[in-house]
Design a protein around this motif. Structure first.
Motif, PDB file in Angstrom:
ATOM      1  N   GLY A   1       0.795  -1.222   0.000  1.00 15.08           N
ATOM      2  CA  GLY A   1       0.000   0.000   0.000  1.00 15.08           C
ATOM      3  C   GLY A   1       0.823   1.265   0.000  1.00 15.08           C
ATOM      4  N   PHE A   2       0.174   2.361   0.380  1.00 12.19           N
ATOM      5  CA  PHE A   2       0.784   3.691   0.403  1.00 12.19           C
ATOM      6  C   PHE A   2       0.419   4.376   1.711  1.00 12.19           C
ATOM      7  N   LEU A   3       1.317   5.219   2.179  1.00 17.05           N
ATOM      8  CA  LEU A   3       1.066   6.066   3.333  1.00 17.05           C
ATOM      9  C   LEU A   3       0.875   7.490   2.858  1.00 17.05           C
ATOM     10  N   ARG A   4      -0.270   8.077   3.171  1.00 19.22           N
ATOM     11  CA  ARG A   4      -0.526   9.477   2.872  1.00 19.22           C
ATOM     12  C   ARG A   4      -0.688  10.240   4.192  1.00 19.22           C
ATOM     13  N   THR A   5      -0.512  11.550   4.135  1.00 16.50           N
ATOM     14  CA  THR A   5      -0.578  12.362   5.342  1.00 16.50           C
ATOM     15  C   THR A   5      -1.575  13.500   5.155  1.00 16.50           C
ATOM     16  N   PRO A   6      -2.868  13.219   5.229  1.00 15.11           N
ATOM     17  CA  PRO A   6      -3.872  14.282   5.123  1.00 15.11           C
ATOM     18  C   PRO A   6      -3.971  15.067   6.430  1.00 15.11           C
ATOM     19  N   ARG A   7      -4.535  16.243   6.321  1.00 12.36           N
ATOM     20  CA  ARG A   7      -4.737  17.069   7.513  1.00 12.36           C
ATOM     21  C   ARG A   7      -6.028  16.668   8.233  1.00 12.36           C
ATOM     22  N   ILE A   8      -5.964  16.636   9.543  1.00 12.06           N
ATOM     23  CA  ILE A   8      -7.168  16.462  10.351  1.00 12.06           C
ATOM     24  C   ILE A   8      -7.941  17.771  10.372  1.00 12.06           C
ATOM     25  N   TYR A   9      -7.223  18.869  10.536  1.00 17.56           N
ATOM     26  CA  TYR A   9      -7.812  20.202  10.427  1.00 17.56           C
ATOM     27  C   TYR A   9      -6.686  21.200  10.186  1.00 17.56           C
ATOM     28  N   TYR A  10      -7.092  22.404   9.826  1.00 15.40           N
ATOM     29  CA  TYR A  10      -6.140  23.488   9.574  1.00 15.40           C
ATOM     30  C   TYR A  10      -6.809  24.803   9.949  1.00 15.40           C
ATOM     31  N   ILE A  11      -6.108  25.670  10.683  1.00 16.52           N
ATOM     32  CA  ILE A  11      -6.596  27.007  11.015  1.00 16.52           C
ATOM     33  C   ILE A  11      -5.671  28.003  10.329  1.00 16.52           C
ATOM     34  N   ASP A  12      -6.212  28.815   9.433  1.00 14.48           N
ATOM     35  CA  ASP A  12      -5.352  29.686   8.627  1.00 14.48           C
ATOM     36  C   ASP A  12      -5.030  30.984   9.363  1.00 14.48           C
ATOM     37  N   GLU A  13      -4.302  31.867   8.657  1.00 17.61           N
ATOM     38  CA  GLU A  13      -3.842  33.109   9.268  1.00 17.61           C
ATOM     39  C   GLU A  13      -4.986  34.058   9.609  1.00 17.61           C
ATOM     40  N   ALA A  14      -6.148  33.868   8.987  1.00 18.04           N
ATOM     41  CA  ALA A  14      -7.315  34.696   9.295  1.00 18.04           C
ATOM     42  C   ALA A  14      -8.173  34.064  10.394  1.00 18.04           C
ATOM     43  N   ASP A  15      -7.665  33.023  11.036  1.00 25.35           N
ATOM     44  CA  ASP A  15      -8.352  32.310  12.103  1.00 25.35           C
ATOM     45  C   ASP A  15      -9.634  31.641  11.607  1.00 25.35           C
TER      46      ASP A  15
END
Length: 412
Positions: free
Chosen positions: A324-338
């Protein structure tokens, strides 16, 4: 006679039954008057020369089907028989046989446009999606029964949850059938052997599929289970020639994929940010990722959406590992504008998944996460008072949600 035997006896290759024979039993189980009226209204509208049926009518029909289905819990075969009898009666069809089934299964008069602009996929006909939704609900219960001796929890997600009776497709016209998507949670990776054995009793699963599942489970347990990695795997159901009593032979291919996302409890807690009381940078951090052990490296982008519907895209690459393959998706992200962007695995937890079984009692954790999610929407609403913010805007599949699902999700 069991539900399965009823269908085999009455709608097999040579089975014939009068529509009127089933209608009294249908009326004893549920009130079908709204289903009848809406089906007739849609037909009359097209017969009068109207080019297409308004979405409000088709969505109303789906809502009424869902209400009636609530009276048939665990009896999907009988439910599909009664739907067929009611629709056939409205159409003036006296006999129920395989040809009647096929006509309703392929009846695309009310499916417009034929391809969804939101997904670029074929929209199923009404009876097709009823049958295919019921097949998946039944098979989810079969997996629950097979897992009764394992300490685990099963969450029904995907189209069989939020698009039931509207967007679940069969393999008609050469298109791929909709997956059955389940998140299975265990205490640890040592439970994977039991889950592999449980999967082997599902209908139409090949020995080769189970062996591949076992090999990948061993790889995960031996070196990838670090508390931050999901084990994703797909199994083919009904693909070995096993006949499905819910789908008469020759109408459509019965095979479809069971898509499993296996999480340990540690991974679930990490995904739900259980360590932080609020989804803010000060307590949870500005971003969080996990690893996903998948069979293929499909998908080049990690697309996240905020509560205003704005997309944030990042490349998503996979490293090849054993089987298989290992991928690294984001669980969440908070940008510079909050602004908060929930990732793929958080969006699996809203709209609310169907709790198929809950041996680990994870329901409180799911409720706590949804509470924090709505608290986060209120937090951003206080900062952007003139921006329309909705939890549903953050879901990549919003365009295929049932209207009632959107209303419930956004109402909190």
């Amino acid at each position: 006679m069991s539900d399965h035997r009823v269908l085999e006896a009455k709608i097999g290759t040579a089975g014939v039954q009068g529509t009127a024979e089933l209608l009294p039993d249908a009326d004893r189980h549920a009130d079908w008057s709204a289903v009848r009226a809406l089906w007739q209204q849609m037909g009359h509208m097209l017969d009068s020369g109207v080019g297409r049926v308004p979405a409000e009518l088709t969505e109303g029909f789906v809502d009424e089907i869902a209400k009636v289905h609530a009276n048939y819990a665990g009896r999907e075969v009988l439910f599909c028989r009664h739907v067929l009898a009611v629709l056939a009666d409205v159409e003036g069809e006296e006999i129920l046989d395989v040809d009647t089934f096929r006509r309703r299964y392929e009846d695309d008069r009310f499916t417009a446009p034929a391809i969804s602009s939101a997904t670029s996929q074929r929209l199923p006909t009404h009876y097709e999606t009823i049958v295919e939704s019921c097949r998946r609900l039944r098979d989810a219960r079969l997996l629950r029964a097979a897992c009764h001796d394992t300490r685990s929890t099963g969450l029904l997600v995907g189209s069989a949850c939020y698009g039931r009776f509207r967007n679940v497709r069969g393999s008609r016209l050469g298109t791929a059938a909709s997956d059955l998507d389940l998140v299975v949670i265990t205490e640890g990776s040592d439970a994977l052997e039991e889950l592999v054995a449980a999967s082997a009793v599902l209908p139409g699963v090949s020995a080769a599929d189970i062996e591949r599942f076992r090999r990948r489970a061993d790889v995960f347990a031996d070196g990838l289970d670090d508390g931050r990695t999901v084990f994703s795997h797909k199994l083919g159901l009904w693909g070995d020639g096993t006949p499905d009593p819910l789908l008469p032979s020759g109408v459509a291919r019965p095979g479809y994929l069971l898509s499993l996302h296996l999480m340990t409890r540690r991974v679930l807690e990490y995904t739900l940010v259980a360590s932080a009381p609020r989804l803010i940078k000060e307590s949870a951090g500005g971003r969080r990722t996990l690893r996903d052990y998948r069979e293929t490296a499909a998908g080049r982008w990690d697309d996240l959406y905020d509560f205003a519907g704005r997309r944030h895209r990042m490349p998503l690459e996979g490293d090849q590992v054993d089987h298989g393959f290992l991928r690294t998706p984001r669980i969440y992200y908070i940008d510079e504008a909050d602004c908060y962007f929930p990732g793929f695995y958080q969006t699996m937890m809203f709209p609310e998944p169907d709790l198929v079984w809950d041996g680990l009692d994870v329901l409180p954790a799911l409720k706590a996460f949804r509470g924090k999610l709505h608290q986060r929407v209120r937090h951003e609403s206080n900062q952007r008072v003139h921006t329309l913010l909705r939890p549903s805007f953050a879901h990549v599949r919003r365009d295929v949600f049932l209207p009632g699902i959107i209303r419930l999700l956004d109402a909190g």
